[in-house]
Design an enzyme around this catalytic site. Structure first.
Site, PDB file in Angstrom:
ATOM      1  N   ASP A 100       0.874  -1.168   0.000  1.00 21.12           N
ATOM      2  CA  ASP A 100       0.000   0.000   0.000  1.00 21.12           C
ATOM      3  C   ASP A 100       0.917   1.226   0.000  1.00 21.12           C
ATOM      4  O   ASP A 100       2.111   1.126   0.311  1.00 21.12           O
ATOM      5  CB  ASP A 100      -0.961   0.010   1.197  1.00 21.12           C
ATOM      6  CG  ASP A 100      -2.164   0.936   0.937  1.00 21.12           C
ATOM      7  OD1 ASP A 100      -2.099   1.748  -0.016  1.00 21.12           O
ATOM      8  OD2 ASP A 100      -3.158   0.854   1.685  1.00 21.12           O
TER       9      ASP A 100
HETATM   10  C1  BGC Z   1      -4.973   3.326   0.000  1.00 24.44           C
HETATM   11  C2  BGC Z   1      -5.051   2.334  -1.142  1.00 24.44           C
HETATM   12  C3  BGC Z   1      -4.861   3.044  -2.451  1.00 24.44           C
HETATM   13  C4  BGC Z   1      -3.534   3.759  -2.432  1.00 24.44           C
HETATM   14  C5  BGC Z   1      -3.218   4.511  -3.694  1.00 24.44           C
HETATM   15  C6  BGC Z   1      -3.714   4.172  -0.085  1.00 24.44           C
HETATM   16  O1  BGC Z   1      -3.737   5.188   0.844  1.00 24.44           O
HETATM   17  O2  BGC Z   1      -5.026   2.659   1.226  1.00 24.44           O
HETATM   18  O3  BGC Z   1      -6.275   1.650  -1.106  1.00 24.44           O
HETATM   19  O4  BGC Z   1      -4.964   2.153  -3.508  1.00 24.44           O
HETATM   20  O5  BGC Z   1      -3.529   4.694  -1.366  1.00 24.44           O
HETATM   21  O6  BGC Z   1      -4.044   5.605  -3.833  1.00 24.44           O
END
Ligand code: BGC
Length: 740
Positions: free
Chosen positions: A262
């Site tokens: 993530d």
């Molecule tokens: C989120 C993800 C997301 C990623 C990219 C993160 O903060 O938890 O679900 O895909 O950001 O935007």
């Protein structure tokens, strides 16, 4: 002779790789052969470059060899607008508006895997058209608490339902040569302290509740990538977690795809090397305090990794494994010549969004048959509430979108009613007038400085002489509502909505409350209001889908994918748990004390605690009569199966769809088990008077529990019941049987 000599001389002079045919470019060769060929051509630096980001949403390919860059996009409800290379803010492109599909809670509420396939295919086509390699979704974290600000991005409280619904989504996306990235693996069940929560959960709950949907996505859906979660498990961050990534995902489940971190989920080079991370994203470049000029080189899996290898501190075995997976991803996506071209904003996509919305809307209550609205009789319809007019596709965090168009509930109702009746509007309450996310603005001006008393007085006035009143409220995508990186503070509605609803109920007996949310809410007015609809964030076609249900063009057929508790204490994450909702910079343990008893499993166990609306509940404008269920046999052998049949008849006067649910109950077992667990469902369409037989075939998997002492799924011989139900609280028939 001369030619042979020249050939020999060249062979000696040229490096081995260049003499060989470029197998990695040959799409007729098996992927594993192409992977090995490409791997053999890469330098150490090229390999290290591939395991971390080069921009906010991309990682490098290998330009020298024609291996394309990898482009990621959120997900999961539409294709996120392009952001700047190094910032979250949008890049200001003019060709990146998309169709917004209903939020995944709505998809789960359709209980229809065909809708999942349609969803995956459609959103995958948009991702493909926008040249994306990986779609960052779908999310299948289990609905553990109604306060979780991200529940709207997930598929509810039941592992079986989420598992059945996630598989076609993944397959539909990947048909387009775009990888699905199933998230957030694992145990990311609330948002406050998502970076500092160390989840303490027993193995039974882990395997029975929190992992099955991921497992289904990987093993049945064949997902090509998976995203690690922010939180910790057993003291290790989920993005580099020996237990979750190496032992379970890549070990037990034999996942051969890519583990994407993530964004900002990686915290340690050594652990990221050894504990299963394949691609690092989002470290060091939050655009704020952590930005550095050579940020991407400073990633945990960039220069620090290279140095460790060059200094001989670590070998290249792990690196080769990561790169193999990434190459596999390239050959499955951008380097697959049979990849279709994709579509963006096509009429078919709008239709898909509308249909999924219509099938997911849940009719919770319909006393006095207030619904559907009879336009032959209605002269005036009053619509009240901010959510009737508020654009809901902007906000909520990373799932925020820039849409080509979005039809609000109010506009949808007005369009549908046309000149058949007068449609009037009153605001009722002021919630959140803002409408901006990372530079995408709704352009709506929802500011209103009137007092709550003034707003209620106006609403009551328009309600008094209307034939129908439709209150459209609920949550929104702002902080503390349904929004990433925040949780709700309580189960109740904000902005004084309860008072507005009660006032409207007194003013007009034909009140319909439409709750737009991705979460359960408290309904202190439930007995004052005849009709209640659970609407969701429905995306571009929100207004059309809702209007079709209200006017009866479409018969509601959605069922709740999670329990609505009466009060927060009825939910074990709160009555037994340690969830505090207070921000903490230090890592804190959060114990999942309820174990396997999540959602209806808890409600069933409590016996005296009745939910406001149970899991699986949803009404129709027609009625269904269930026959008596029968089984093909009274016994089932451990390697055999059992077929259960039930007839269902439409006894009303309009066509409708019913979701027939099969739960299994283990009457006696060595370990505690839930009273019943969902193990099958089928959505059937019936014309008035029509009767169909629904058939479920189960095997021992449906009877098994995870025995943590043996670390194995066990089906214990003995007495079981197959329960046919229309919801977790509406049992239609029971068939006892024995497992031999
Ligand atoms: C989120 C993800 C997301 C990623 C990219 C993160 O903060 O938890 O679900 O895909 O950001 O935007």
């Amino acid at each position: 002779m001369k030619k042979v000599l020249l050939g020999l001389a060249l062979a000696v002079a040229l490096p081995l790789a260049a003499q060989q045919k470029s197998v990695y470019l040959d799409t007729t060769k098996p992927i594993e052969q192409r992977v090995e060929d490409a791997l053999g051509r890469l330098t150490l630096k090229e390999k290290v470059a591939m395991v971390h980001a080069q921009s906010k949403f991309s990682s490098p390919g290998v330009p020298r060899l024609g291996i394309p860059e990898f482009w990621m996009t959120d997900g999961p409800h539409g294709i996120r607008p392009e952001v700047l290379w190094d910032e979250w803010d949008q890049a200001g492109w003019t060709n990146d508006s998309c169709v917004a599909y209903p939020a995944l809670t709505c998809l789960a509420a359709t209980w229809n895997p065909e809708m999942s396939m349609l969803y995956g295919k459609s959103i995958g086509e948009e991702a493909r058209y926008r040249h994306k390699t990986v779609l960052l979704g779908p999310g299948v974290n289990i609905y553990r608490t109604p306060l979780n600000g991200r529940n709207f991005e997930y598929m509810g409280e039941d592992p079986y339902l989420a598992g059945r619904m996630v598989v076609p989504y993944v397959q539909g996306v990947q048909q387009n040569g775009v990888a699905a990235c199933v998230k957030h693996f694992a145990l990311n069940n609330h948002e406050v302290n998502r970076h500092t929560t160390n989840v303490v959960v027993d193995d039974r709950a882990l395997y029975e509740i929190y992992l099955p949907a991921f497992k289904a996505a990987v093993q049945e859906g064949q997902a090509w990538s998976i995203m690690g979660a922010y939180n910790l498990y057993k003291g290790q961050y989920a993005c580099h977690n020996q237990y979750l990534l190496n032992d379970i995902l890549k070990g037990e489940w034999e996942f051969d795809g890519v583990v994407v971190s993530d964004w900002g989920g990686v915290h340690d080079t050594d652990q990221a090397i050894t504990n299963g991370t394949d691609m690092e994203f989002g470290s060091w470049t939050n655009g704020l305090s952590q930005g550095t000029s050579n940020a991407y080189d400073s990633y945990y899996l960039a220069t620090p990794y290279l140095q460790r290898i060059q200094e001989g501190k670590v070998g290249t075995q792990e690196l080769d494994d990561k790169v193999r997976r990434i190459l596999r991803l390239a050959f499955r996506t951008t380097m697959d010549l049979n990849r279709p071209f994709g579509l963006l904003n096509s009429p078919a996509h709008y239709e898909a969004a509308r249909r999924i919305g219509e099938e997911g809307i849940v009719l919770l209550q319909n006393k006095n048959r207030v619904l559907p609205i009879d336009l032959n009789k209605a002269k005036k319809i009053a619509v009240v509430g901010e959510n009737a007019i508020k654009m809901m596709t902007v906000g909520g965090g990373s799932s925020s979108l820039k849409v080509q168009r979005e039809l609000s509930p109010f506009d949808g109702i007005k369009q549908r009613v046309g000149d058949q009746a007068e449609v009037v509007y009153a605001r009722g309450y002021v919630g959140d007038a803002s409408g901006e996310y990372n530079g995408v603005v709704t352009g709506q001006n929802l500011k209103d400085n009137r007092t709550p008393e003034e707003l209620i007085a106006e609403a009551v006035k328009v309600a008094q002489d209307a034939d129908y009143v439709i209150f459209i409220g609920g949550l929104n995508k702002s902080n503390g509502q349904d929004c990433e990186d925040s949780d709700r503070e309580g189960l109740g509605l904000s902005y004084g909505q309860d008072a507005v609803i009660s006032a409207l109920a007194k003013a007009n007996k034909n009140l319909i409350v439409v709750n737009i949310s991705g979460n359960a809410i408290a309904m202190p007015w439930v007995n004052e209001v005849p009709a209640i609809i659970q609407d969701w964030y429905l995306g571009s076609e929100a207004g059309h889908s809702l209007a079709a249900i209200l006017m009866g063009d479409v018969n509601p057929s959605g069922k709740l994918p999670f329990t609505f508790p009466v009060k927060l204490e009825d939910c074990p994450a709160h009555s037994l748990g340690e969830y505090t909702g207070k921000r903490s910079n230090d890592v804190i343990d959060i114990k999942y004390n309820e174990g396997i008893f999540v959602g209806y499993r808890w409600t069933d166990k409590q016996k005296k605690v009745k939910p406001l609306f149970p899991f699986g509940h949803g009404l129709s404008y027609t009625s269904f009569e269930y026959g008596k269920p029968t089984a093909t046999s009274k016994t089932m052998s451990a390697d055999g199966n059992l077929t259960i049949k039930i007839s269902v008849k439409n006894t009303g006067n309009r066509e409708g769809q019913e979701v027939v649910q099969l739960y299994i109950s283990d009457i006696k077992s060595s370990l505690p088990r839930p009273i019943k667990e969902l193990k099958g469902f089928q959505k059937i369409k019936l014309a008035p008077g029509e009767e169909k037989t629904v058939t479920f075939t189960i095997d021992k998997e449906a009877l098994s529990f995870f025995d943590d002492t043996q670390h194995a799924w066990i089906a214990e011989p003995g007495k079981f019941e197959a329960i046919i139900a229309a919801s977790a609280a509406d049992i239609k028939g029971v068939v006892p049987f024995d497992l031999k």
